[in-house]
Design a protein around this motif. Structure first.
Motif, PDB file in Angstrom:
ATOM      1  N   ALA A 199      81.372  58.304  81.696  1.00 42.30           N
ATOM      2  CA  ALA A 199      82.808  58.629  81.751  1.00 42.30           C
ATOM      3  C   ALA A 199      83.084  59.708  82.794  1.00 42.30           C
ATOM      4  O   ALA A 199      84.117  59.668  83.480  1.00 42.30           O
ATOM      5  CB  ALA A 199      83.287  59.085  80.372  1.00 42.30           C
ATOM      6  N   ILE A 251      82.799  58.164  86.505  1.00 37.25           N
ATOM      7  CA  ILE A 251      83.874  57.247  86.890  1.00 37.25           C
ATOM      8  C   ILE A 251      85.127  58.044  87.274  1.00 37.25           C
ATOM      9  O   ILE A 251      85.495  58.988  86.568  1.00 37.25           O
ATOM     10  CB  ILE A 251      84.202  56.302  85.717  1.00 37.25           C
ATOM     11  N   PRO A 277      88.715  59.285  87.137  1.00 35.68           N
ATOM     12  CA  PRO A 277      89.597  59.244  85.955  1.00 35.68           C
ATOM     13  C   PRO A 277      90.652  58.148  86.004  1.00 35.68           C
ATOM     14  O   PRO A 277      90.965  57.543  84.987  1.00 35.68           O
ATOM     15  CB  PRO A 277      90.237  60.642  85.953  1.00 35.68           C
ATOM     16  N   ARG A 321      89.044  54.836  84.842  1.00 32.69           N
ATOM     17  CA  ARG A 321      88.106  54.980  83.725  1.00 32.69           C
ATOM     18  C   ARG A 321      88.083  53.749  82.816  1.00 32.69           C
ATOM     19  O   ARG A 321      87.040  53.343  82.329  1.00 32.69           O
ATOM     20  CB  ARG A 321      88.446  56.240  82.920  1.00 32.69           C
ATOM     21  N   ASP A 367      93.993  50.233  82.924  1.00 29.74           N
ATOM     22  CA  ASP A 367      94.359  51.368  83.775  1.00 29.74           C
ATOM     23  C   ASP A 367      95.757  51.234  84.359  1.00 29.74           C
ATOM     24  O   ASP A 367      96.489  52.212  84.470  1.00 29.74           O
ATOM     25  CB  ASP A 367      93.347  51.502  84.926  1.00 29.74           C
ATOM     26  N   THR A 375      87.120  54.467  75.853  1.00 29.01           N
ATOM     27  CA  THR A 375      87.928  55.075  76.909  1.00 29.01           C
ATOM     28  C   THR A 375      89.038  55.940  76.305  1.00 29.01           C
ATOM     29  O   THR A 375      89.256  57.083  76.734  1.00 29.01           O
ATOM     30  CB  THR A 375      88.557  53.991  77.794  1.00 29.01           C
ATOM     31  N   GLN A 391      89.594  59.905  76.796  1.00 26.36           N
ATOM     32  CA  GLN A 391      90.833  60.369  77.419  1.00 26.36           C
ATOM     33  C   GLN A 391      91.619  61.305  76.509  1.00 26.36           C
ATOM     34  O   GLN A 391      92.373  62.156  76.990  1.00 26.36           O
ATOM     35  CB  GLN A 391      91.707  59.171  77.798  1.00 26.36           C
ATOM     36  N   LYS A 450      88.169  67.387  79.276  1.00 23.65           N
ATOM     37  CA  LYS A 450      87.027  66.867  80.015  1.00 23.65           C
ATOM     38  C   LYS A 450      85.705  67.472  79.544  1.00 23.65           C
ATOM     39  O   LYS A 450      84.706  66.773  79.403  1.00 23.65           O
ATOM     40  CB  LYS A 450      87.205  67.112  81.512  1.00 23.65           C
ATOM     41  N   SER A 471      83.900  65.739  76.518  1.00 27.21           N
ATOM     42  CA  SER A 471      83.638  64.302  76.539  1.00 27.21           C
ATOM     43  C   SER A 471      82.442  63.936  75.662  1.00 27.21           C
ATOM     44  O   SER A 471      82.412  62.863  75.065  1.00 27.21           O
ATOM     45  CB  SER A 471      83.407  63.818  77.972  1.00 27.21           C
TER      46      SER A 471
END
Length: 390
Positions: A125, A128, A130, A133, A267, A318, A322, A326, A329
């Motif tokens: 995560a 990738i 953001p 993601r 996304d 995901t 989210q 951050k 995570s």
């Protein structure tokens, strides 16, 4: 218009391959363990179930500590240590001589499986971009879904022609390759800050912001346990055991076909455009299983389950990541998989009891209706995510 940052970097490819091998070994052992207990250790079917369950028990317990461990020691360091010990424990299966030793090894390996899969998901995560993601974790999820096919195929094919020790050696070699791939993963993370003692709170074990979507994942995985645990038994009762060997192959093909599209939709348009139809398709797949009378119906159900469930796991993961900051995570990933694994474990036991009472056909019918109703639970729990793509 800004150029899209790439997903398929060297680190992402390495962490995806490493994850694939981890889950190949996990599913291979999950499938092979009951046979090994029965044929090589002279145990019973119940003991074979215990050998599977004790692994899941230690994995679930460790999920609640994973985020705190990652924050304290750093993701790359934990990735290498946990993957090394998972690999070593795979080698140790060669030397198991009794059921008691096997249980100890299974419990030990479950700890490192829990840690390595949590940290690998968190690293993926972070790697990738953001804004991509959903798409990236969709691709990453392919590693886990393909392993559902590859792991059992390797274990069940090898055991037909070779002794158990050779099966374990092959799995150990696979894990060595997975470990070497992990060495090539580059992780950008903030320096670990050593703080003084503090009182433990719920935030040290769970990411509260990820709990809503994790609870949805619990109910979905609870229903999916019926596929993992009983699909071969159900197919055998219908006289379709040969077709059952292709169930997960069709599942994987269906999932691979739609994964690039669903990841981009997630996304660009928002999670609900992907998640709500996927839940419904998964439910319809379970209902179609309840009416299965022929090979083509069984395989068509596998395709529906692949289209539905195969999309849900990375989508939920995901959203869980989210929802959190951050730097948390790891906590978000651990929280999600703690509830996801719990759903599989609870489902494997309780649905077995229900199947004994109602029969497998009625079980899949009830679960299909149950899954479709989860759409309303998702809408209740996740109103903000329904209106936003990020």
């Amino acid at each position: 218009m800004a150029e899209k940052r790439p997903i398929w970097t060297k680190s992402f490819i390495n962490i995806s391959i490493s994850t694939f091998f981890i889950f190949v070994v996990f599913y291979a052992l999950l499938t092979f363990m009951p046979l090994y207990v029965l044929n090589d250790l002279g145990g019973t079917a119940a003991e074979g179930g215990v050998a599977v369950s004790i692994f899941l028990l230690s994995a679930i317990i460790m999920r609640f500590f994973a985020g705190m461990i990652l924050e304290k020691f750093g993701k790359k360091k934990i990735l290498i240590i946990a993957l090394f010990l998972f690999t070593v424990s795979t080698v140790f299966y060669v030397f198991v001589g009794s059921f008691a030793v096997l249980l100890l090894l299974r419990f030990f390996q479950g700890i490192w499986f829990s840690l390595v899969t949590t940290v690998a998901g968190a690293i993926a995560a972070d790697i990738i971009p953001p804004e991509r993601r959903g798409e990236g974790l969709g691709y990453y999820g392919i590693a886990m879904n393909l392993a559902v096919v590859a792991g059992p195929f390797i274990a069940l094919t090898l055991q037909l022609y070779m002794p158990a020790q050779i099966v374990f050696i092959v799995l150990a070699v696979i894990m060595v390759i997975g470990f070497l791939c992990a060495l090539g993963v580059k992780v950008e993370e903030e320096p670990v800050v050593k703080s003084g003692k503090h009182k433990l709170t719920i935030n040290d074990f769970l990411e509260k912001k990820s709990l809503p979507i994790a609870s949805v994942g619990f109910f979905i995985s609870f229903a999916y346990a019926s596929i993992l645990t009983f699909i071969s038994v159900y197919a055998e009762s219908l006289g379709l055991i040969k077709a059952a060997s292709f169930f997960f192959v069709v599942y994987a093909i269906a999932m691979l076909v739609v994964r690039p599209l669903t990841g981009r939709l997630f996304d660009a348009v928002g999670p609900s455009v992907v998640i709500i139809p996927s839940i419904i398709i998964f439910g319809v797949g379970l209902i179609s299983l309840s009416f299965t009378e022929s090979s083509w119906m069984l395989l068509a159900s596998g395709a529906l389950v692949g289209l539905g469930y195969g999309t849900l796991l990375p989508s939920f993961q995901t959203l869980a990541i989210q929802a959190a900051d951050k730097h948390r995570s790891g906590y978000a990933t651990g929280t999600f998989f703690a509830l996801y694994d719990s759903g599989i474990a609870v489902g494997s036991v309780s649905l077995g009891v229900l199947a004994g009472i109602a029969g497998y056909s009625n079980l899949y019918l009830m679960l299909g209706i149950f899954v479709i109703l989860i759409v309303f639970y998702y809408m209740w729990m996740m109103p903000k995510e329904q209106r936003s793509s990020h």
